[in-house]
Motif scaffolding. Sequence first.
Motif: not given
Length: 162
Positions: A48-60
């Motif tokens: 949810x935190x990284x679904x904001x505009x200009x944000x991205x989170x990736x997992x391995x």
Amino acid sequence: MTSRWKIRPIQPRDDAAVAAIIRTVMPEYGAIGDGFAINDPEVDWMQRAYSLPRSAYFVVDMDGKVVGGGGVAPLAGGDEDTCELRKMYFLKSIRGQGIGSEMLRRCLDAARSFGFRFCYLETLAGMNDAIRLYEKHGFKRIGAPRGRTGHGGCDTYYLLEL
């Protein structure tokens, strides 16, 4: 040989695994208590935190299990053209395999696609492998923190022109 790992965008079902990784890795470096990301409320709801505009989170994802992650988001209290590399942590079992470099490239590509001109990060002097990774990818050490990250426990700061 087929790779057993892949990097993919975070999904809601990954939140608990990512929180557990952050809470496992940070104490390895003494990063506990006030002033460290381990206490950020977003640790429990990363997708949810990284679904904001200009944000991205990736997992391995390794064989269906989340074993690391990393992301970018606008630098809180910073210039609009600067993002922050955030919460990039990997379980000890996967370190040293080139996954960190690939994750960093993926995060920086996302930052560029969002129109950022600079990427900032904070770390600890004792996180030597991470520091080598950042420097290998062109990050330059700067003398003082930027923005208002809330991570007063960090003591080493880097900036990269994208």
